[in-house]
Design a protein around this motif. Structure first.
Motif, PDB file in Angstrom:
ATOM      1  N   LEU A  99     -21.821 -75.075  21.267  1.00 51.87           N
ATOM      2  CA  LEU A  99     -20.740 -75.299  22.225  1.00 51.87           C
ATOM      3  C   LEU A  99     -19.488 -74.566  21.740  1.00 51.87           C
ATOM      4  O   LEU A  99     -19.076 -74.741  20.587  1.00 51.87           O
ATOM      5  CB  LEU A  99     -20.443 -76.791  22.353  1.00 51.87           C
ATOM      6  CG  LEU A  99     -21.593 -77.673  22.855  1.00 51.87           C
ATOM      7  CD1 LEU A  99     -21.235 -79.143  22.679  1.00 51.87           C
ATOM      8  CD2 LEU A  99     -21.884 -77.373  24.322  1.00 51.87           C
ATOM      9  N   TYR A 101     -15.353 -73.353  22.860  1.00 55.87           N
ATOM     10  CA  TYR A 101     -14.234 -73.588  23.777  1.00 55.87           C
ATOM     11  C   TYR A 101     -13.139 -72.574  23.490  1.00 55.87           C
ATOM     12  O   TYR A 101     -12.734 -72.387  22.341  1.00 55.87           O
ATOM     13  CB  TYR A 101     -13.697 -75.019  23.607  1.00 55.87           C
ATOM     14  CG  TYR A 101     -14.735 -76.067  23.925  1.00 55.87           C
ATOM     15  CD1 TYR A 101     -14.922 -76.508  25.226  1.00 55.87           C
ATOM     16  CD2 TYR A 101     -15.547 -76.601  22.923  1.00 55.87           C
ATOM     17  CE1 TYR A 101     -15.886 -77.467  25.527  1.00 55.87           C
ATOM     18  CE2 TYR A 101     -16.522 -77.546  23.212  1.00 55.87           C
ATOM     19  CZ  TYR A 101     -16.679 -77.975  24.522  1.00 55.87           C
ATOM     20  OH  TYR A 101     -17.645 -78.910  24.825  1.00 55.87           O
ATOM     21  N   LEU A 113     -12.002 -83.741  24.955  1.00 62.44           N
ATOM     22  CA  LEU A 113     -13.236 -83.077  24.515  1.00 62.44           C
ATOM     23  C   LEU A 113     -13.674 -83.567  23.143  1.00 62.44           C
ATOM     24  O   LEU A 113     -14.868 -83.790  22.899  1.00 62.44           O
ATOM     25  CB  LEU A 113     -13.024 -81.561  24.497  1.00 62.44           C
ATOM     26  CG  LEU A 113     -12.924 -80.877  25.872  1.00 62.44           C
ATOM     27  CD1 LEU A 113     -12.437 -79.444  25.718  1.00 62.44           C
ATOM     28  CD2 LEU A 113     -14.280 -80.903  26.582  1.00 62.44           C
ATOM     29  N   ALA A 124     -18.835 -78.444  17.650  1.00 62.18           N
ATOM     30  CA  ALA A 124     -18.540 -77.290  18.491  1.00 62.18           C
ATOM     31  C   ALA A 124     -17.644 -76.321  17.736  1.00 62.18           C
ATOM     32  O   ALA A 124     -17.096 -76.638  16.678  1.00 62.18           O
ATOM     33  CB  ALA A 124     -17.865 -77.733  19.789  1.00 62.18           C
ATOM     34  N   TYR A 244     -14.943 -80.268  30.763  1.00 64.14           N
ATOM     35  CA  TYR A 244     -15.307 -81.608  30.278  1.00 64.14           C
ATOM     36  C   TYR A 244     -16.558 -82.102  31.002  1.00 64.14           C
ATOM     37  O   TYR A 244     -17.505 -82.617  30.372  1.00 64.14           O
ATOM     38  CB  TYR A 244     -14.131 -82.561  30.494  1.00 64.14           C
ATOM     39  CG  TYR A 244     -14.390 -83.974  30.013  1.00 64.14           C
ATOM     40  CD1 TYR A 244     -14.056 -84.356  28.725  1.00 64.14           C
ATOM     41  CD2 TYR A 244     -14.986 -84.918  30.854  1.00 64.14           C
ATOM     42  CE1 TYR A 244     -14.288 -85.644  28.272  1.00 64.14           C
ATOM     43  CE2 TYR A 244     -15.233 -86.217  30.411  1.00 64.14           C
ATOM     44  CZ  TYR A 244     -14.874 -86.572  29.135  1.00 64.14           C
ATOM     45  OH  TYR A 244     -15.122 -87.855  28.697  1.00 64.14           O
ATOM     46  N   THR A 247     -19.608 -80.071  29.970  1.00 67.15           N
ATOM     47  CA  THR A 247     -20.021 -80.430  28.616  1.00 67.15           C
ATOM     48  C   THR A 247     -20.781 -81.754  28.614  1.00 67.15           C
ATOM     49  O   THR A 247     -21.838 -81.889  27.964  1.00 67.15           O
ATOM     50  CB  THR A 247     -18.791 -80.538  27.699  1.00 67.15           C
ATOM     51  OG1 THR A 247     -18.126 -79.279  27.637  1.00 67.15           O
ATOM     52  CG2 THR A 247     -19.202 -80.942  26.291  1.00 67.15           C
TER      53      THR A 247
END
Length: 456
Positions: A99, A101, A113, A124, A244, A247
């Motif tokens: 993951l 961001y 998050l 992440a 969000y 995810t």
């Protein structure tokens, strides 16, 4: 400026030195020193903030690709290492989801998050903006404290393919400093702004990728959208409500067995580099300077906004009160007589110092006035040119020339007031040419009993 009144009241000069036109000012050296210290700092803060907001040396948009991505990149994974002409790419193993961001940290979305990832015991990689990291260092510390990985998304999110060489270097170095000041490390993972999967690393972006790789960075793109979590993917999100929700949906996907960082998915240790004590203090200094810059710009916005609003309000009030004043003066009241026309004789005072270029034109424009009952008094204030001689050469009995040693304008006006023969006095500058009806129009308001002087 014109001034009219009904008396020959003398005005005593104030703060004048003998024989000079102006009072002596205080030594300005301390003021200049203060300005030399403060103004460059203020200017630097504005430039830095303008650079951060892409108002200076902007690089907000990318150009269309003029060449495709190299074959080694097109057929490889999303994690890219470049060493000279050698390109190596790797991807996530099956069932592993990295993951990632971009941007932030955001004071609203980042904590949401992080709470979501903690609830699912997931890790992440956050590719943070250096400017946002300097603004919210506490969120960067929380990201690292909760076991997540930190990479660079450059300082302002500038397009590195179109950025100038100076901006490119600063985008990387300032982000390194911001992270050094907040968490004591420098990142070695980087995601180029305005890029997604490897297909977007084309044209200018590929050249930018080669430059940042030469600085020791590994590039992280995202897998193409069609790749499934069961195959192993690098997923790219922004920090928004939509991110969000996506995810959370991905964390519930049974096909994904592991949610981890980029280096965790590749099975290698974290690649960020601890910094020295000096580098950490330099990073803290950047955070403080960025905070001061934001505060200064915000203050200036408020100050200028308030000043502008007050200026508009003042203008409206002037218009309103001027209109009310004119209506009050011109309104006819039952039983009140109409205001008479003022035709009394007028004395015009002209203080002059070295005005030989324009004094004759000024005198003759006054003598040509429609208001013929005039006395024109020229007070030569110690001129070193032919001002007095030129004024005296005007052959008109209404003109009187008075000479005095140089003592300043106020003293010259007082000298002239002593020579006036009429109750109405008009004071004018020696470099003004008047319309024929100027004197007549100027003295008309004196007909009102409440008005004793006119200025305009």
């Amino acid at each position: 400026m014109f001034e009219g009144n009904r008396s020959k009241k003398r005005q005593e000069p104030s703060h004048l030195t003998r024989g000079g036109r102006h009072k002596r000012s205080r030594d300005p050296r301390a003021h200049w020193l203060f300005l030399l210290l403060v103004l460059p700092a203020m200017f630097g803060l504005l430039i830095f903030q303008g650079w951060t907001d892409h108002e200076v040396d902007a690089a907000k948009t990318r150009r269309p690709c003029a060449s495709p991505v190299p074959r080694a990149l097109a057929d490889g994974g999303p994690v890219v290492q470049i060493n000279g002409d050698r390109v190596r790419t790797v991807g996530m193993p099956a069932g592993t989801v990295a993951l990632t961001y971009d941007g932030g940290p955001d004071p609203v979305q980042t904590p949401r998050l992080l709470d979501l990832l903690r609830r699912y015991d997931a890790r992440a990689t956050f590719f943070v903006s250096g400017a946002k990291a300097a603004q919210h260092p506490e969120l960067v510390r929380r990201i690292r404290a909760e076991g997540h990985e930190i990479g660079s998304n450059t300082y302002t999110g500038a397009d590195m393919g179109t950025a100038s060489p100076t901006r490119s270097r600063m985008e990387l170095s300032l982000t390194e400093s911001a992270l050094a000041g907040s968490v004591g490390v420098q990142p070695r993972l980087l995601r180029l702004p305005l890029t997604t999967d490897v297909d977007t690393l084309c044209g200018d972006e590929w050249q930018a990728a080669r430059r940042v790789a030469a600085e020791g960075y590994a590039l992280v793109a995202a897998d193409r959208s069609g790749r499934k979590p069961s195959q192993g993917v690098v997923r790219q999100f922004s920090q928004t409500d939509t991110a969000y929700q996506e995810t959370e949906k991905l964390l519930k996907d049974p096909r994904a067995r592991k949610f981890t960082t980029v280096t965790g998915g590749l099975g290698v240790p974290p690649v960020d580099v601890p910094v020295s004590g000096l580098e950490r203090w330099e990073g803290k200094a950047l955070i403080w300077v960025a905070a001061i810059g934001r505060g200064f710009v915000s203050t200036m916005v408020w100050v200028l906004g308030i000043a502008g609003a007050l200026g508009v309000l003042r203008l409206l009030m002037l218009v309103l009160f001027a209109r009310a004043h004119v209506r009050r003066l011109t309104r006819f009241r039952p039983g009140a007589p109409w205001l008479r026309q003022v035709n009394e004789p007028v004395t015009v005072l002209i203080p002059a110092y070295n005005e030989e270029a324009g004094i004759e034109a000024t005198i003759r424009s006054l003598l040509a006035s429609s208001h013929q009952r005039l006395q024109v008094v020229v007070i030569d204030d110690g001129s070193t040119d032919r001002t007095a001689d030129i004024a005296a050469s005007v052959d008109d009995p209404r003109v009187l020339v008075v000479r005095q040693p140089n003592a300043g304008k106020a003293a010259a006006l007082n000298t002239g007031l002593a020579q006036t023969r009429h109750d109405i006095v008009v004071m004018v500058d020696a470099d003004t040419v008047f319309e024929p009806d100027a004197v007549h129009q100027l003295i008309q308001p004196l007909a009102h009993p409440a008005i004793g002087a006119v200025s305009g």
